[in-house]
Design a protein around this motif. Sequence first.
Motif, PDB file in Angstrom:
ATOM      1  N   SER A 224      68.771  40.681  58.857  1.00 43.28           N
ATOM      2  CA  SER A 224      68.062  41.758  59.538  1.00 43.28           C
ATOM      3  C   SER A 224      67.084  41.207  60.566  1.00 43.28           C
ATOM      4  N   ASP A 225      66.929  41.944  61.676  1.00 44.81           N
ATOM      5  CA  ASP A 225      65.935  41.553  62.689  1.00 44.81           C
ATOM      6  C   ASP A 225      64.530  41.968  62.273  1.00 44.81           C
ATOM      7  N   THR A 226      64.458  42.854  61.307  1.00 46.19           N
ATOM      8  CA  THR A 226      63.144  43.410  60.932  1.00 46.19           C
ATOM      9  C   THR A 226      62.936  43.357  59.409  1.00 46.19           C
TER      10      THR A 226
ATOM     11  N   LYS B 244      64.244  50.948  69.769  1.00 43.59           N
ATOM     12  CA  LYS B 244      64.667  49.641  69.240  1.00 43.59           C
ATOM     13  C   LYS B 244      63.580  48.592  69.521  1.00 43.59           C
ATOM     14  N   ASP B 245      63.075  48.594  70.753  1.00 43.40           N
ATOM     15  CA  ASP B 245      62.015  47.635  71.089  1.00 43.40           C
ATOM     16  C   ASP B 245      60.731  47.943  70.330  1.00 43.40           C
ATOM     17  N   LEU B 246      60.508  49.219  70.052  1.00 46.61           N
ATOM     18  CA  LEU B 246      59.325  49.606  69.270  1.00 46.61           C
ATOM     19  C   LEU B 246      59.394  48.968  67.881  1.00 46.61           C
TER      20      LEU B 246
ATOM     21  N   GLU C 175      57.527  44.927  64.102  1.00 43.62           N
ATOM     22  CA  GLU C 175      57.847  43.794  63.211  1.00 43.62           C
ATOM     23  C   GLU C 175      56.977  42.582  63.575  1.00 43.62           C
ATOM     24  N   LEU C 176      56.846  42.369  64.866  1.00 47.09           N
ATOM     25  CA  LEU C 176      56.022  41.246  65.341  1.00 47.09           C
ATOM     26  C   LEU C 176      54.561  41.431  64.916  1.00 47.09           C
TER      27      LEU C 176
END
Lengths: 397, 74
Positions: A4-6, A35-37, A42-43
């Motif tokens: 997963s990316d998140t 998606k960018d949100l 996550e960051l």
Amino acid sequence: MAKSDTPLLDQLGGGKWPSFIDDMKQAAKKKPMAKDLLGQLELSYKEKIGHWKHGGIVGVKGYGGGVIGRYSDCPEKFPNVQAFHTLRVNHPTGWFYKTEALRNLCDVWDKHGSGLTNLHGSTGDIILLGTTTDHLQECFDDLSAKGFDLGGSGSALRTPSACVGPGRCEWACIDSLDTCYNITMSYQDEIHRPMFPYKFKIKVAACPNDCVASIARSDLAIIGTWKGDIPIDQKEVAAYAAAGLDIQKEVCNLCPTRCMVYNGRELKIYDEDCTRCMHCINLMPKALRPGPEKGATLLIGGKAPIVEGALLSWVIVPFMKLEPPYTELKDLIMKIIDWWSETARSRERIGELIKRVGMRTFLRAVGLPALPQMVKSPRTNPYVFFWPEDIKQKEVK
Amino acid sequence: MSEDLKAKVLEAFCQRSKGEKKMFYIRDVVKWFPDEDRHAIQDVVKALIEEDAVKYWSSGSTTYLVLAECYPKE
């Protein structure tokens, strides 16, 4: 299984309650902005720091509020949320919508924004989350064409809000919907062109149950109330007792002023001591009703903690008849706002100002008489501040 | 509304914006003209905003006034 990316957001979404993460993931399937949100959020969790820059752009032509500018501080990583402005849209009074209105709203937002919404924000507005600067005016035009207007933001009158009142509730002592709508339409300039020292919120609750929590969340709370005795249907009181309600324990002992007596057969209320908290009426709605003469209590100074701590609002008018065109109410509102605008420091809410200069100064400025109902803590605070000229000097022999 | 007052307010904005501070509360602007009526100043500021000579800048909770030419880029 693909990684997963998140992973951190996935943990949030994995709890047993519905999560906003699931909604954002759903939106991300069709909107690169969403998606960018997710990526930026996550960051933020990973680095334990927010990545939004607040403030800036304030609206559309002719408006000083209704848009909250928001920008990413890492647009190179998340170009689709480089600008992610929020729109505050004035909600229908009492939050009554036809499905057609909701569909229209969603269509406009799918066309111009991220598709993400927050219904409703703390003030009550429809919050549309995430659009770009070039879409602001077009989005506003499309919303206007569907009958919506922007709400208040910044140092302005915030969108007034009200409980559903007589629309659905048998306890309504005033028409909260009409009062709120009338105030909204009367103060359009104050909502859209910020000229106040700070925010000012008005909320209308149709009865003392205060379902909009106006006492804690608004600078000016208008709460429906009544004059006169609470009518008692003793047969229904007996029926509640027979059905198992412990009237002594659940009703009389929990009355804040202990103004009720129950002898096992009949209930007696000493109405002169009643503070109209509605507790007894809520528990025995068939036996007790609000009294016959309806009006509103006005309170001032409620706020959540921002610059200073939280305040609950304070009674300034124990009883006011509230009928269209609400001239008495509006005259008082203008006096209050004038005094506050003249006297307050920048970013000082009216409750903080009254706390700083004293209630007696406020009362004198707006021409209200001091009344016993204004004693904020009658059983704990013995201090009363008089004007020197109000104290008659007694000769000491 | 007095055109003379409008010119004075705009001039005051220009003068005050020469320093580091570019954003002002409406209360600051009213204080620059202690002899003028607050409502008159507010009306003038609204007119200057209509003309795009002055702009609102908002953090979301607080609103400031900025001379158009000093408005932050983002």
